[in-house]
Design a protein around this motif. Structure first.
Motif, mmCIF file in Angstrom:
data_model
loop_
_atom_site.group_PDB
_atom_site.id
_atom_site.type_symbol
_atom_site.label_atom_id
_atom_site.label_comp_id
_atom_site.label_asym_id
_atom_site.label_seq_id
_atom_site.Cartn_x
_atom_site.Cartn_y
_atom_site.Cartn_z
ATOM 1 N N ASN A 22 6.432 1.665 6.095
ATOM 2 C CA ASN A 22 7.146 0.541 6.951
ATOM 3 C C ASN A 22 6.582 -0.863 6.665
ATOM 4 O OD1 ASN A 22 4.764 0.251 8.465
ATOM 5 N ND2 ASN A 22 5.068 1.913 9.567
ATOM 6 N N ARG A 23 6.875 -1.805 7.330
ATOM 7 C CA ARG A 23 6.490 -3.371 7.042
ATOM 8 C C ARG A 23 5.033 -3.381 7.076
ATOM 9 N NH1 ARG A 23 8.527 -8.175 6.174
ATOM 10 N NH2 ARG A 23 7.285 -9.656 6.817
ATOM 11 N N SER A 24 4.256 -2.404 7.690
ATOM 12 C CA SER A 24 2.840 -2.542 7.501
ATOM 13 C C SER A 24 2.163 -2.272 6.335
ATOM 14 C CB SER A 24 2.167 -1.660 8.780
ATOM 15 O OG SER A 24 2.425 -0.366 8.283
ATOM 16 N N ASN A 25 3.118 -1.437 5.423
ATOM 17 C CA ASN A 25 2.513 -1.366 3.845
ATOM 18 C C ASN A 25 2.460 -2.579 3.069
ATOM 19 O OD1 ASN A 25 4.005 1.558 5.210
ATOM 20 N ND2 ASN A 25 2.470 2.203 3.277
ATOM 21 N N LEU A 26 3.275 -3.598 3.643
ATOM 22 C CA LEU A 26 3.409 -4.852 2.842
ATOM 23 C C LEU A 26 2.142 -5.547 2.928
ATOM 24 C CD1 LEU A 26 5.523 -6.515 1.315
ATOM 25 C CD2 LEU A 26 6.025 -7.489 3.350
ATOM 26 N N GLU B 31 0.896 -1.263 -0.105
ATOM 27 C CA GLU B 31 0.095 -0.102 -0.139
ATOM 28 C C GLU B 31 0.839 1.252 0.048
ATOM 29 O OE1 GLU B 31 -2.720 -0.171 3.311
ATOM 30 O OE2 GLU B 31 -3.459 -2.194 2.637
ATOM 31 N N GLY B 32 0.586 2.182 -0.660
ATOM 32 C CA GLY B 32 1.169 3.432 -0.604
ATOM 33 C C GLY B 32 1.046 4.151 0.546
ATOM 34 N N SER B 33 1.830 5.327 0.798
ATOM 35 C CA SER B 33 1.956 6.310 1.771
ATOM 36 C C SER B 33 1.935 7.707 1.346
ATOM 37 C CB SER B 33 2.908 5.934 3.070
ATOM 38 O OG SER B 33 2.848 4.873 3.653
ATOM 39 N N ASP B 34 1.629 8.544 1.912
ATOM 40 C CA ASP B 34 1.889 9.987 1.276
ATOM 41 C C ASP B 34 3.146 10.555 1.564
ATOM 42 O OD1 ASP B 34 -0.963 10.262 0.604
ATOM 43 O OD2 ASP B 34 -1.392 11.127 2.545
ATOM 44 N N LEU B 35 3.994 10.181 2.577
ATOM 45 C CA LEU B 35 5.123 10.460 2.841
ATOM 46 C C LEU B 35 6.359 9.223 3.005
ATOM 47 C CD1 LEU B 35 4.509 12.956 5.551
ATOM 48 C CD2 LEU B 35 5.137 13.665 3.372
ATOM 49 N N PRO B 36 7.418 9.392 2.452
ATOM 50 C CA PRO B 36 8.388 8.226 2.414
ATOM 51 C C PRO B 36 8.689 7.823 3.694
ATOM 52 C CG PRO B 36 9.326 10.240 1.387
ATOM 53 C CD PRO B 36 8.039 10.629 1.660
ATOM 54 N N GLU B 37 8.752 8.645 4.840
ATOM 55 C CA GLU B 37 8.882 8.398 6.236
ATOM 56 C C GLU B 37 7.950 7.497 6.665
ATOM 57 O OE1 GLU B 37 7.889 12.825 6.284
ATOM 58 O OE2 GLU B 37 9.393 11.377 5.101
ATOM 59 N N ASP B 38 6.723 7.525 6.209
ATOM 60 C CA ASP B 38 5.543 6.632 6.769
ATOM 61 C C ASP B 38 5.570 5.456 6.088
ATOM 62 O OD1 ASP B 38 4.614 8.946 8.177
ATOM 63 O OD2 ASP B 38 3.226 9.507 6.633
#
Length: 134
Positions: free
Chosen positions: A100-104, A91-98
């Motif tokens: 993490n593994r939970s995006n997988l 899943e995408g995030s608005d900011l690169p620092e956001d």
């Protein structure tokens, strides 16, 4: 090779983007059983001078080492068989620092067949089964 033809069936599918649209009909490959490492070892042993247990031992070692190489981020290149590589869906995030593994969302194995295998698959003949309403 044997004389059995792979089967394709006609399958009705809804458009997930427009559920009101009429169904369209597509070809879908029909699974015709499974082949496991033991069966492959048996087949290989009957086509060579290598005994079945030895073939099975090599296949098990192959799987172990392939998994080890994939886990190190390597592409496993198997000549005419093709290449295997780890891939992911996230899943995408608005900011690169956001990120993490939970995006997988999903880890998968990508396979790209070698040109010889792809050519032979493209030349397969099929038996097409007519559409059967459910």
């Amino acid at each position: 090779m044997n004389n059995l033809l792979p089967i394709l069936k006609v399958q009705a599918k809804k458009n997930p983007r427009d559920l009101e649209a009429p169904e369209r009909y597509y070809l879908q490959a029909v699974k015709n059983g499974n082949t496991n490492l033991e069966r492959l070892a048996y087949l290989i042993s009957n086509q060579s001078t290598v005994r079945e247990p030895d073939c099975l031992a090599v296949l098990h070692a192959f799987v172990h080492n392939m998994l080890d190489e994939l886990s190190q981020g390597r592409v496993v290149q198997l000549g005419i068989l093709g290449n295997f590589q780890i891939g992911v869906n996230s899943e995408g995030s608005d900011l690169p620092e956001d990120v993490n593994r939970s995006n997988l969302k999903r880890v998968k194995l990508n396979y790209r067949p070698g040109s010889r295998i792809q050519k032979q698959i493209n030349q397969l003949d099929f038996q097409i089964k007519a559409y059967e309403a459910e």
